[in-house]
Each structure stands twice: as C-alpha cells, then as structure tokens.
Design a protein around this motif. Structure first.
Motif, mmCIF file in Angstrom:
data_model
loop_
_atom_site.group_PDB
_atom_site.id
_atom_site.type_symbol
_atom_site.label_atom_id
_atom_site.label_comp_id
_atom_site.label_asym_id
_atom_site.label_seq_id
_atom_site.Cartn_x
_atom_site.Cartn_y
_atom_site.Cartn_z
ATOM 1 N N THR A 143 20.377 -82.343 32.058
ATOM 2 C CA THR A 143 21.829 -82.222 31.926
ATOM 3 C C THR A 143 22.312 -80.864 32.410
ATOM 4 O O THR A 143 23.300 -80.766 33.158
ATOM 5 C CB THR A 143 22.245 -82.441 30.463
ATOM 6 O OG1 THR A 143 21.772 -83.717 30.014
ATOM 7 C CG2 THR A 143 23.750 -82.393 30.311
ATOM 8 N N ILE A 168 30.242 -82.728 27.691
ATOM 9 C CA ILE A 168 29.193 -83.738 27.808
ATOM 10 C C ILE A 168 28.094 -83.387 26.819
ATOM 11 O O ILE A 168 27.876 -82.202 26.513
ATOM 12 C CB ILE A 168 28.635 -83.792 29.259
ATOM 13 C CG1 ILE A 168 27.563 -84.868 29.403
ATOM 14 C CG2 ILE A 168 28.108 -82.435 29.694
ATOM 15 C CD1 ILE A 168 27.072 -85.063 30.835
ATOM 16 N N THR A 191 22.327 -87.981 28.123
ATOM 17 C CA THR A 191 22.403 -88.782 29.354
ATOM 18 C C THR A 191 21.753 -88.017 30.509
ATOM 19 O O THR A 191 22.442 -87.503 31.395
ATOM 20 C CB THR A 191 23.864 -89.129 29.706
ATOM 21 O OG1 THR A 191 24.663 -87.936 29.692
ATOM 22 C CG2 THR A 191 24.441 -90.134 28.723
ATOM 23 N N VAL A 196 22.733 -88.407 34.286
ATOM 24 C CA VAL A 196 24.016 -87.968 34.850
ATOM 25 C C VAL A 196 23.775 -87.150 36.112
ATOM 26 O O VAL A 196 22.766 -86.438 36.234
ATOM 27 C CB VAL A 196 24.818 -87.163 33.817
ATOM 28 C CG1 VAL A 196 24.212 -85.780 33.572
ATOM 29 C CG2 VAL A 196 26.276 -87.049 34.237
ATOM 30 N N LEU A 241 29.861 -85.704 37.497
ATOM 31 C CA LEU A 241 30.560 -84.638 36.787
ATOM 32 C C LEU A 241 31.684 -84.055 37.633
ATOM 33 O O LEU A 241 32.765 -83.744 37.118
ATOM 34 C CB LEU A 241 29.569 -83.550 36.382
ATOM 35 C CG LEU A 241 28.537 -83.968 35.333
ATOM 36 C CD1 LEU A 241 27.497 -82.874 35.145
ATOM 37 C CD2 LEU A 241 29.209 -84.289 34.011
ATOM 38 N N TRP A 268 30.040 -90.795 26.530
ATOM 39 C CA TRP A 268 29.111 -89.754 26.968
ATOM 40 C C TRP A 268 29.827 -88.538 27.527
ATOM 41 O O TRP A 268 29.222 -87.480 27.706
ATOM 42 C CB TRP A 268 28.132 -90.305 28.004
ATOM 43 C CG TRP A 268 28.759 -90.782 29.293
ATOM 44 C CD1 TRP A 268 29.226 -92.044 29.563
ATOM 45 C CD2 TRP A 268 28.965 -90.020 30.486
ATOM 46 N NE1 TRP A 268 29.732 -92.112 30.842
ATOM 47 C CE2 TRP A 268 29.578 -90.883 31.438
ATOM 48 C CE3 TRP A 268 28.698 -88.708 30.861
ATOM 49 C CZ2 TRP A 268 29.924 -90.469 32.725
ATOM 50 C CZ3 TRP A 268 29.044 -88.291 32.142
ATOM 51 C CH2 TRP A 268 29.642 -89.161 33.051
ATOM 52 N N LEU A 269 31.112 -88.664 27.782
ATOM 53 C CA LEU A 269 31.879 -87.554 28.361
ATOM 54 C C LEU A 269 33.318 -87.662 27.895
ATOM 55 O O LEU A 269 33.864 -88.752 27.777
ATOM 56 C CB LEU A 269 31.801 -87.602 29.889
ATOM 57 C CG LEU A 269 32.619 -86.579 30.683
ATOM 58 C CD1 LEU A 269 31.862 -86.165 31.959
ATOM 59 C CD2 LEU A 269 33.988 -87.140 31.080
ATOM 60 N N ASP A 321 23.412 -93.841 26.608
ATOM 61 C CA ASP A 321 22.880 -92.737 25.812
ATOM 62 C C ASP A 321 21.446 -93.066 25.400
ATOM 63 O O ASP A 321 21.126 -94.221 25.140
ATOM 64 C CB ASP A 321 23.695 -92.546 24.529
ATOM 65 C CG ASP A 321 24.978 -91.775 24.760
ATOM 66 O OD1 ASP A 321 25.082 -91.073 25.775
ATOM 67 O OD2 ASP A 321 25.882 -91.885 23.914
#
Length: 225
Positions: A47, A107, A111, A114, A119, A142-143, A187
């Motif tokens: 992440t 975030i 995840t 990602v 993003l 998740w965001l 997730d």
C-alpha cells in the motif's frame, strides 16, 4: 524536460503496527498470529509503495503504534486518535487537513492489490467533485476522499458491517456532496480473501508472503493430526 506537477492533494494511509495478535486476527486460523502479522506487514508495504508512486503534494501515514516503528521515506507520520474506527477515520481526515489544507484521500492497509493508477484516479476526482468513495466487496469501503473534510461526515457510521459502505455513501449524498465512485476491491479479512487478492496482484509483496507460507487448505490440519 518540465517536471510533472504534483496534484494539490494528500493521501493518508490508516494503518496499525503489524504485530501478532494485533492485526488480521480474523485470519487465525488457518494462519498463526505470526503469519497473519507477516501478511499484514506485506500488505502495508504494498500500500505504501502504491501511494509513494502517486504524484501528490503530501503523503501521510496515520499510524497506530509507537513513534519510529514505521517511518517510510516520503511520508509524514502522525499518530492515530480515537477509539472505534469511525473516530480514527474522522481524526485522520481532521489532523491531515489541519496540518495541510488540501483535499484528503484516506486508504487502509487491507488492499495490497491497489495501484498507483487507481489512487491517482481518486485524487483526480476531487479536483471537481466533493468526495470519492471506493466500495469493498464485504460491504465496507476501501477508500474515502473528501475535498473539504468534515468529521461529521464519518462519525457515527457503524463500521465493520455488511451495510457500512451503503451507510457511508448515503451519508455523503444526503449532505449534498457530489460523489465519484471507484471500482470495488476486496479487503483482506478471511482466508479466501488472501487467495483472491494474491491472484489479483501476483507480483506483490503480499502474494510473495502468502506463497512463502505454502498454506493449502487442509494441509496444516493433516500435519497436526
């Protein structure tokens, strides 16, 4: 060559120190607490790497752990505040925006699949919209991003429920915000999630950590019998 301009926004990663028994407890069993912590650490690294690849003015790690336990390059590290997740999420928005009044995208660390492109898309949505929302397959999200963060938009939303995401999205729209919706992601909460996410991101640190455990359903049970 003219350097690419950084987006006038900030991305906040909300994360816990990946210690056995503190993170990913729903993965045990079949994983041991130590294995669950290694998966959490790998997920956090993935992440942070994705966030680091996004050209934004500021990157923040809102960290639940002792100072200095995690100090990634290019990130400002701030402590988490609050008890329940809605309080910690609201505080992350508030603290990041108070220190730097730019749109905030938050975030979590669950995840690892990602990407920087996803993003960057979320950040871009806040140039013209009020909010950006990323639904999770388990009914959460998740965001979450807000152009002008307001703790009231998050506080009181029941977390970790199948209806959490719908409740949060409804809260945003009832406030009259223009909301962009991102693609749904999974997730990592249970064993099957680990398999699915690793398959989606086979070159990730998370996938490598999972492969190193060599955990096939039933194998560990047979070994212990």
């Amino acid at each position: 060559m003219i350097p690419l301009r950084r987006a006038a926004a900030q991305i906040v990663v909300l994360a816990k120190e990946p210690l056995p028994g503190k993170v990913k407890t729903r993965l045990t069993p079949p994983f041991t607490p130590q294995e669950a912590a290694r998966l959490a650490a790998a997920s956090l690294e993935d992440t942070l790497a994705a966030v680091a690849a996004v050209r934004v003015r500021r990157r923040v790690l809102a960290f639940d752990g002792p100072p200095g336990a995690c100090s990634p390059d290019g990130f400002v590290v701030i402590p988490q505040r609050g008890g329940p997740l809605d309080e910690r999420l609201a505080a992350a928005f508030e603290d990041a925006y108070r220190r730097c009044p730019l749109p905030v995208v938050v975030i979590g660390m669950d995840t690892p699949q990602v990407t920087a492109d996803l993003l960057a898309e979320a950040v871009a949505a806040l140039r013209t919209g009020d909010a950006v929302y990323g639904p999770a397959a388990d009914g959460g999200f998740w965001l979450l991003g807000l152009r002008r963060p307001d703790p009231a938009l998050v506080l009181g939303v029941p977390m970790s429920r199948p209806t959490t995401g719908d409740t949060q999205l409804r809260r945003l729209r009832q406030a009259g915000l223009q909301v962009a919706v991102m693609p749904e992601l999974t997730d990592v909460d249970c064993f099957q999630d680990t398999i699915r996410v690793a398959a989606e991101a086979p070159r990730s640190r998370f996938a490598a950590a999972l492969a190193g455990m060599n955990l096939v359903p039933g194998r560990r049970a047979r070994r212990r019998s």
